[in-house]
Design an enzyme around this catalytic site. Sequence first.
Site, PDB file in Angstrom:
ATOM      1  N   HIS A 170      -1.164   0.018  -9.901  1.00 27.73           N
ATOM      2  CA  HIS A 170      -1.852  -0.855  -8.953  1.00 27.73           C
ATOM      3  C   HIS A 170      -2.258  -2.149  -9.433  1.00 27.73           C
ATOM      4  O   HIS A 170      -3.719  -2.208  -9.513  1.00 27.73           O
ATOM      5  CB  HIS A 170      -2.795  -0.191  -8.216  1.00 27.73           C
ATOM      6  N   GLU A 225      -3.558   7.547  -4.286  1.00 26.67           N
ATOM      7  CA  GLU A 225      -4.084   7.128  -5.463  1.00 26.67           C
ATOM      8  C   GLU A 225      -5.139   7.708  -5.914  1.00 26.67           C
ATOM      9  O   GLU A 225      -6.032   8.030  -5.129  1.00 26.67           O
ATOM     10  CB  GLU A 225      -4.131   5.528  -5.474  1.00 26.67           C
ATOM     11  N   ARG A 248       0.979  -1.157  -0.006  1.00 29.25           N
ATOM     12  CA  ARG A 248      -0.028  -0.015   0.336  1.00 29.25           C
ATOM     13  C   ARG A 248       0.893   1.329  -0.070  1.00 29.25           C
ATOM     14  O   ARG A 248       1.828   1.316   0.872  1.00 29.25           O
ATOM     15  CB  ARG A 248      -0.845   0.052   1.182  1.00 29.25           C
TER      16      ARG A 248
HETATM   17  C1  GLV Z   1      -5.084  -5.146  -3.884  1.00 33.38           C
HETATM   18  O1  GLV Z   1      -4.377  -4.280  -3.709  1.00 33.38           O
HETATM   19  C2  GLV Z   1      -5.918  -5.870  -3.028  1.00 33.38           C
HETATM   20  O2  GLV Z   1      -5.702  -5.356  -1.877  1.00 33.38           O
HETATM   21  O3  GLV Z   1      -6.565  -6.777  -3.347  1.00 33.38           O
END
Ligand code: GLV
Length: 321
Positions: free
Chosen positions: A287, A269, A240
């Site tokens: 991501h 983001e 993250r």
């Molecule tokens: C992706 O970042 C998730 O948490 O599934």
Amino acid sequence: MKVYITRRIPESGIKLLREAGHEVAVSDKDGVLTKQELVGALKEHNPDAVIPLLTDTIDAEVFDSAPQAKVFASYSVGFNHINLDDAKSRGVIITNTPGVLTDTVAEYAVSMICAMTKRIVEGDQFTKKGEYKGWAPMLLLGADLKGKTLGVLGAGRIGSRVSEIMSKGFDMNIVYYDIKENEFLNTQVNAEFRSTPEDVLKEADVVTVHVPLLDSTRHLLNADRLAMMKPSAYLVNTSRGPVIDEQALVDVLKSNKIKGAALDVYEDEPNLAPGLAELDNVILTPHIASATQETREKMSEMAAKNVIAVLSGGEPINKVE
Ligand code: GLV
């Protein structure tokens, strides 16, 4: 019963929900619902269950706009976007999608390590721009991985799998930090535990981050800790964004205090810290670490199965507490 999904996801889970007799409504917006849109949609549909995404902030206001909803089954493994206290005080069950994306995200982190140390993205851009004028002994020199040290911050499912691949496949030495030791890593991967993140940062040639976002991990990599990395070291983040102080990372990269970074996640983001996108020593992706056809279908099915379990009065499979 009624299930509301906040954005289009693969059909596999929707199919399971319909086969179980549930009525499914999916947001038709091609994008993230604003808070106001989300609240409005929940009031309109009054669902018995919701499948939100990691881009939805789920808090008291959202729970209160769906008073019938017994479960919010997030289409994600991370759950930092959900206020668990607000859910608990209302008796709402929260679930996530662990396990199904472990290999996928680990493979992605490994790919980023390779892309960065072997300068694959730079090489691609260089070649496509027509700058390749013939083999040259000093062109785009990268770094080897064999025998080097991989520092793993966070030795959960994904961190363990990355360690295993890099140890067994690339002959890297593994040092890791977590709040507790990982028996599998110690005994099966020949990895060495370090009791502080600082120890890992000082020692590693490549650092890969796999901690969940918690109060205790926010800015785990702050300016002081980034400064502990070797000037020859690389940093990869597929966890993250807020785990790294992104502006501090820009400063460190700009002044070449570390060799490079590869990021799939960002602090705010989809915005990037000023200056980040202009740097040559960074690889940036949107991501997508878990974004394979197979895994996204499994995530859809898993979220659906959690909803089906709760709506039929059973125990959810992947409860988050
Ligand atoms: C992706 O970042 C998730 O948490 O599934």
